[in-house]
Motif scaffolding. Structure first.
Motif, PDB file in Angstrom:
ATOM      1  N   PRO A   1      14.698   5.707 -15.854  1.00 27.05           N
ATOM      2  CA  PRO A   1      14.204   4.786 -14.833  1.00 27.05           C
ATOM      3  C   PRO A   1      15.089   3.575 -14.558  1.00 27.05           C
ATOM      4  N   VAL A   2      15.913   3.157 -15.514  1.00 29.10           N
ATOM      5  CA  VAL A   2      16.696   1.930 -15.351  1.00 29.10           C
ATOM      6  C   VAL A   2      18.191   2.205 -15.489  1.00 29.10           C
ATOM      7  N   ARG A   3      18.950   1.658 -14.550  1.00 33.67           N
ATOM      8  CA  ARG A   3      20.404   1.664 -14.648  1.00 33.67           C
ATOM      9  C   ARG A   3      20.877   0.240 -14.387  1.00 33.67           C
ATOM     10  N   TYR A   4      21.896  -0.179 -15.078  1.00 34.89           N
ATOM     11  CA  TYR A   4      22.340  -1.562 -14.888  1.00 34.89           C
ATOM     12  C   TYR A   4      23.834  -1.704 -15.131  1.00 34.89           C
ATOM     13  N   SER A   5      24.399  -2.762 -14.575  1.00 33.28           N
ATOM     14  CA  SER A   5      25.813  -3.056 -14.775  1.00 33.28           C
ATOM     15  C   SER A   5      26.069  -4.503 -14.414  1.00 33.28           C
ATOM     16  N   GLN A   6      27.194  -5.011 -14.922  1.00 35.07           N
ATOM     17  CA  GLN A   6      27.629  -6.345 -14.517  1.00 35.07           C
ATOM     18  C   GLN A   6      28.586  -6.188 -13.344  1.00 35.07           C
ATOM     19  N   LYS A   7      28.368  -6.973 -12.294  1.00 35.81           N
ATOM     20  CA  LYS A   7      29.201  -6.890 -11.097  1.00 35.81           C
ATOM     21  C   LYS A   7      30.002  -8.184 -10.939  1.00 35.81           C
ATOM     22  N   GLN A   8      31.284  -8.036 -10.669  1.00 37.36           N
ATOM     23  CA  GLN A   8      32.114  -9.194 -10.326  1.00 37.36           C
ATOM     24  C   GLN A   8      32.008  -9.402  -8.816  1.00 37.36           C
TER      25      GLN A   8
ATOM     26  N   TYR B   1      23.291  -6.449 -12.116  1.00 39.93           N
ATOM     27  CA  TYR B   1      22.667  -5.539 -11.147  1.00 39.93           C
ATOM     28  C   TYR B   1      21.813  -4.522 -11.899  1.00 39.93           C
ATOM     29  N   ILE B   2      20.510  -4.505 -11.602  1.00 34.63           N
ATOM     30  CA  ILE B   2      19.593  -3.583 -12.268  1.00 34.63           C
ATOM     31  C   ILE B   2      18.882  -2.751 -11.214  1.00 34.63           C
ATOM     32  N   ARG B   3      19.010  -1.437 -11.338  1.00 31.49           N
ATOM     33  CA  ARG B   3      18.301  -0.534 -10.427  1.00 31.49           C
ATOM     34  C   ARG B   3      17.151   0.127 -11.184  1.00 31.49           C
ATOM     35  N   LEU B   4      15.930  -0.059 -10.680  1.00 31.66           N
ATOM     36  CA  LEU B   4      14.730   0.523 -11.285  1.00 31.66           C
ATOM     37  C   LEU B   4      14.216   1.623 -10.365  1.00 31.66           C
ATOM     38  N   ASN B   5      14.214   2.863 -10.846  1.00 36.85           N
ATOM     39  CA  ASN B   5      13.869   4.008 -10.016  1.00 36.85           C
ATOM     40  C   ASN B   5      12.376   4.304  -9.966  1.00 36.85           C
ATOM     41  N   GLN B   6      11.663   4.074 -11.080  1.00 41.06           N
ATOM     42  CA  GLN B   6      10.230   4.288 -11.102  1.00 41.06           C
ATOM     43  C   GLN B   6       9.627   3.587 -12.317  1.00 41.06           C
ATOM     44  N   PHE B   7       8.325   3.322 -12.249  1.00 39.77           N
ATOM     45  CA  PHE B   7       7.631   2.605 -13.311  1.00 39.77           C
ATOM     46  C   PHE B   7       6.988   3.599 -14.266  1.00 39.77           C
ATOM     47  N   SER B   8       7.824   4.279 -15.030  1.00 36.23           N
ATOM     48  CA  SER B   8       7.336   5.248 -15.999  1.00 36.23           C
ATOM     49  C   SER B   8       6.979   4.536 -17.298  1.00 36.23           C
ATOM     50  N   ALA B   9       6.497   5.300 -18.273  1.00 34.64           N
ATOM     51  CA  ALA B   9       6.038   4.711 -19.525  1.00 34.64           C
ATOM     52  C   ALA B   9       7.155   4.002 -20.290  1.00 34.64           C
ATOM     53  N   ASN B  10       8.393   4.461 -20.122  1.00 38.44           N
ATOM     54  CA  ASN B  10       9.500   3.839 -20.864  1.00 38.44           C
ATOM     55  C   ASN B  10      10.327   2.884 -20.015  1.00 38.44           C
TER      56      ASN B  10
END
Length: 428
Positions: free
Chosen positions: A207-214, A222-231
């Motif tokens: 559900p979560v992907r993230y990275s530091q952006k210059q 930058y945090i991308r949240l795809n869905q609100f699953s249990a984890n």
């Protein structure tokens, strides 16, 4: 009304076309009770649940007592006849969010705790006015996503069969299938019909992907949240803590195309960004409210911008509404989907299941966003062609300055950073 973690779900008609569902059901074995319910008893069990819990005490102007009399006066020789009557009975409410699932449909809805699913990876709903089947959002990196399905697409046919008069359960049964098999969806988009032949697959969800952006405003988390699953909340916590260690100046939280999920997950994630204030209120048919509030344990107070679009639904709208009303974040993008209802999902005595709309939710400023959605603070529209090009053909540009909505979010974040006095590039 008590908000429980196990049985409340947002965006009630949302059905993910896979073995994973949008809620944690908290189902316990009923043992021998599974074999005791007669068809007529099952019909009455459903009627009683709606009688006790349904959000509208007028039952949408339906004489619910007369409905009971009508359907209990019938004779039932098997469960299938009971299932047919239950569906007819619930249809009288004209609420596509309240629905019956036979044992197989109910089993398909249960959460797969491994975080994997088999299907094409879209979440669908039934439009309350038109009764058409509408895509809330494709799940990122799934067959439907890669094939080009977009939020708000209308499903006209499934393998050539018209969806007119079809409910979400019927559609799900046609679209689901074994990995490696194909299904053809006929889609209406902007008054055009398109066909998509999609191969079902086994999918692993993160559900979560993230990275530091210059960026021109310095280091951005930058945090991308795809869905609100249990984890999702656990992964969000890890993302924020790791980005804090990298000393980012601010954050962009991307909720675009996030169809929602668990109520408690949205509340837990909101608490990571909010130190104080109301997150969400739910209101049942007696007008009784249950409030969820921040608990003083925010992981960061750095400036935050949230990206939203018409694929951001239910739990995404709770989170973005809480951050907007508490003036914790600036919302950038387009109007969200507009799903503000809560369901209770429960098992029945023969292994089937029932989803009942039991409440609506309000943002901290008591906004009822159902059917309308949340308006962004800064509107940045993308045409269907732009969205398709970005999300399908040039996905490496998502979350970069070549992504128009992200680029605007960076600009907005820079102003928030400057206003707060947070160091930016070249000003350390």
């Amino acid at each position: 009304m008590v908000i429980t973690k196990s049985r409340l779900v947002l965006g009630a008609t949302a059905v993910t076309l896979s073995t994973i569902a949008v809620t944690s059901l908290g189902i316990h074995s009923r043992g021998q009770a599974l074999f005791k319910a007669s068809p007529k008893e099952l019909v009455d069990e459903v009627w009683q649940i709606v009688q006790r819990q349904y959000v509208d005490e007028t039952f949408n102007q339906v004489d619910w007592q007369a409905v009971r009399k009508e359907y209990l006066n019938k004779s039932y020789s098997n469960q299938q006849e009971a299932y047919k009557s239950i569906r007819e009975m619930l249809k009288k409410l004209e609420d596509p969010y309240t629905r019956f699932m036979d044992p197989q449909e109910f089993k398909n809805m249960q959460v797969d705790t491994s975080g994997e699913l088999t299907g094409i990876g879209i979440t669908i709903s039934q439009d309350e006015k038109t009764k058409q089947l509408v895509v809330i959002s494709p799940i990122e990196d799934t067959p439907a996503f890669k094939a080009g399905i977009l939020a708000k697409d209308v499903i006209l046919k499934i393998d050539g069969k018209s969806t007119k008069g079809m409910d979400t359960n019927q559609a799900v049964s046609l679209i689901r299938g074994s990995a490696g098999t194909q299904v053809t969806l006929t889609i209406q988009r902007s008054n055009q019909e398109k066909q998509f032949k999609i191969t079902r697959a086994r999918i692993e969800i993160h559900p979560v992907r993230y990275s530091q952006k210059q960026t021109p405003v310095g280091k951005v988390g930058y945090i991308r949240l795809n869905q609100f699953s249990a984890n999702a909340s656990k992964e969000m916590q890890q993302a924020i803590r790791n980005l804090e260690k990298q000393q980012v100046n601010g954050y962009i939280l991307d909720l675009r195309g996030n169809p929602g999920g668990l109520l408690f997950s949205s509340v837990e994630i909101a608490r990571m960004w909010l130190d104080r204030g109301t997150i969400v209120s739910t209101v049942d048919r007696q007008g009784e409210q249950e409030r969820e509030v921040a608990n003083g344990r925010a992981l960061t107070n750095k400036p935050l911008v949230v990206l939203v679009d018409k694929g951001s639904a239910s739990a995404s709208e709770i989170l973005s509404g809480a951050l907007q009303d508490n003036k914790r974040a600036v919302l950038v993008g387009t109007q969200t989907f507009g799903k503000g209802l809560v369901q209770s999902v429960r098992p029945l005595d023969d292994g089937s299941g029932l989803a009942v709309t039991i409440a609506k939710y309000l943002t901290p400023n008591r906004r009822d966003i159902n059917k309308h959605g949340i308006d962004p603070d800064v509107k940045v529209e993308l045409s269907d062609a732009q969205r398709q090009e970005l999300w399908l053909n040039e996905r490496d540009k998502i979350g970069t300055l070549e992504d128009p909505q992200f680029a605007r979010a960076v600009d907005v974040l820079g102003k928030e950073i400057a206003a707060k006095g947070t160091p930016t590039a070249g000003k350390k």
